[in-house]
Design a protein around this motif. Structure first.
Motif, PDB file in Angstrom:
ATOM      1  N   ALA A   5      36.169  17.591  43.341  1.00 37.32           N
ATOM      2  CA  ALA A   5      36.339  17.921  44.606  1.00 37.32           C
ATOM      3  C   ALA A   5      35.453  16.835  45.434  1.00 37.32           C
ATOM      4  O   ALA A   5      34.327  17.092  44.851  1.00 37.32           O
ATOM      5  N   ALA A   6      35.544  16.258  46.415  1.00 37.64           N
ATOM      6  CA  ALA A   6      34.661  15.180  47.049  1.00 37.64           C
ATOM      7  C   ALA A   6      34.312  16.234  48.200  1.00 37.64           C
ATOM      8  O   ALA A   6      35.212  17.014  48.497  1.00 37.64           O
ATOM      9  N   SER A   7      32.678  15.875  48.403  1.00 38.71           N
ATOM     10  CA  SER A   7      32.322  16.691  49.753  1.00 38.71           C
ATOM     11  C   SER A   7      31.586  16.349  50.293  1.00 38.71           C
ATOM     12  O   SER A   7      30.704  15.154  49.686  1.00 38.71           O
ATOM     13  N   THR A  50      36.514   5.068  50.591  1.00 36.80           N
ATOM     14  CA  THR A  50      35.872   3.571  50.029  1.00 36.80           C
ATOM     15  C   THR A  50      35.294   3.974  48.797  1.00 36.80           C
ATOM     16  O   THR A  50      34.646   2.771  49.068  1.00 36.80           O
ATOM     17  N   TYR A  51      35.257   4.945  47.759  1.00 36.64           N
ATOM     18  CA  TYR A  51      34.710   4.803  46.959  1.00 36.64           C
ATOM     19  C   TYR A  51      35.383   4.740  45.648  1.00 36.64           C
ATOM     20  O   TYR A  51      36.366   4.807  45.698  1.00 36.64           O
ATOM     21  N   SER A  77      41.555   2.414  46.766  1.00 35.34           N
ATOM     22  CA  SER A  77      42.860   2.859  47.017  1.00 35.34           C
ATOM     23  C   SER A  77      43.551   3.214  46.486  1.00 35.34           C
ATOM     24  O   SER A  77      45.104   3.418  46.375  1.00 35.34           O
ATOM     25  N   GLY A  78      43.776   3.230  44.812  1.00 35.68           N
ATOM     26  CA  GLY A  78      44.039   3.634  44.386  1.00 35.68           C
ATOM     27  C   GLY A  78      45.352   3.202  43.703  1.00 35.68           C
ATOM     28  O   GLY A  78      45.979   3.554  42.145  1.00 35.68           O
ATOM     29  N   ASN A 125      43.462  10.759  48.306  1.00 36.45           N
ATOM     30  CA  ASN A 125      43.374  10.607  49.348  1.00 36.45           C
ATOM     31  C   ASN A 125      42.142  12.031  50.355  1.00 36.45           C
ATOM     32  O   ASN A 125      41.325  11.812  50.471  1.00 36.45           O
ATOM     33  N   ALA A 126      43.790  12.083  51.002  1.00 35.82           N
ATOM     34  CA  ALA A 126      44.018  12.905  51.778  1.00 35.82           C
ATOM     35  C   ALA A 126      43.575  14.411  51.673  1.00 35.82           C
ATOM     36  O   ALA A 126      42.915  15.065  52.283  1.00 35.82           O
TER      37      ALA A 126
END
Length: 125
Positions: free
Chosen positions: A22-24, A30-31, A53-54, A73-74
C-alpha cells in the motif's frame, strides 16, 4: 512516497499467499512498481515488476509461472500473488517504486527510489 508491505507469514510448500503493498503520500499511478526479496545471508534479488499502467510485467526466472504481480491504481496498491510456494521462496519481500520514465521495466534494486519495510514469508517443507 511511503510503501507498506503486508501479507507475509508461514505457509506450507505448495500453498499460496498474496502480498500487498500500500502506497501513501502521493499516487503511484505514474510509477513502475517492483517486488524484491532477500533471503537470510543472501543479496536482495528481483522478483517481479509491473509498469505504471499495469499493462506490462516482468518476472524473475525462478518464480515465472508461479507468481503474478498486479496493481490497483485506484487503491494505490500493488499485489504479488504467489502460488505453488517452495521452501526456497522463504525470504523477506520488499516492494519498491521507480519514479524514472524508462523504455523498459527496471530489474535492478538501484533503479528504484522508494522502498517499503518488508514482509517476511516462510515456506515450510
Amino acid at each position: 512516497v511511503q510503501l507498506q508491505a503486508s501479507g507475509g507469514g508461514l505457509v506450507q510448500a505448495g500453498g499460496s499467499l498474496r502480498l500487498s503493498c500500500a502506497a501513501s503520500g502521493r499516487p503511484i499511478t505514474t510509477y513502475d512498481m517492483g517486488w524484491f526479496r532477500q533471503a537470510a545471508g543472501k543479496e536482495r534479488e528481483f522478483v517481479a515488476a509491473i509498469s505504471w499502467s499495469g499493462v506490462r510485467a516482468v518476472y524473475a526466472d525462478s518464480i515465472q509461472g508461479r507468481f503474478t504481480i498486479s496493481r490497483d491504481n485506484a487503491r494505490n496498491t500493488v499485489y504479488l500473488q504467489m502460488n505453488n510456494l517452495k521452501p526456497e521462496d522463504t525470504a523477506v519481500y520488499f516492494c519498491a517504486a521507480d519514479s524514472t520514465v524508462r523504455d523498459s521495466i527496471a530489474r535492478q534494486a538501484g533503479q528504484y527510489d522508494y522502498w517499503g519495510q518488508g514482509t517476511k514469508l516462510t515456506v515450510s517443507s
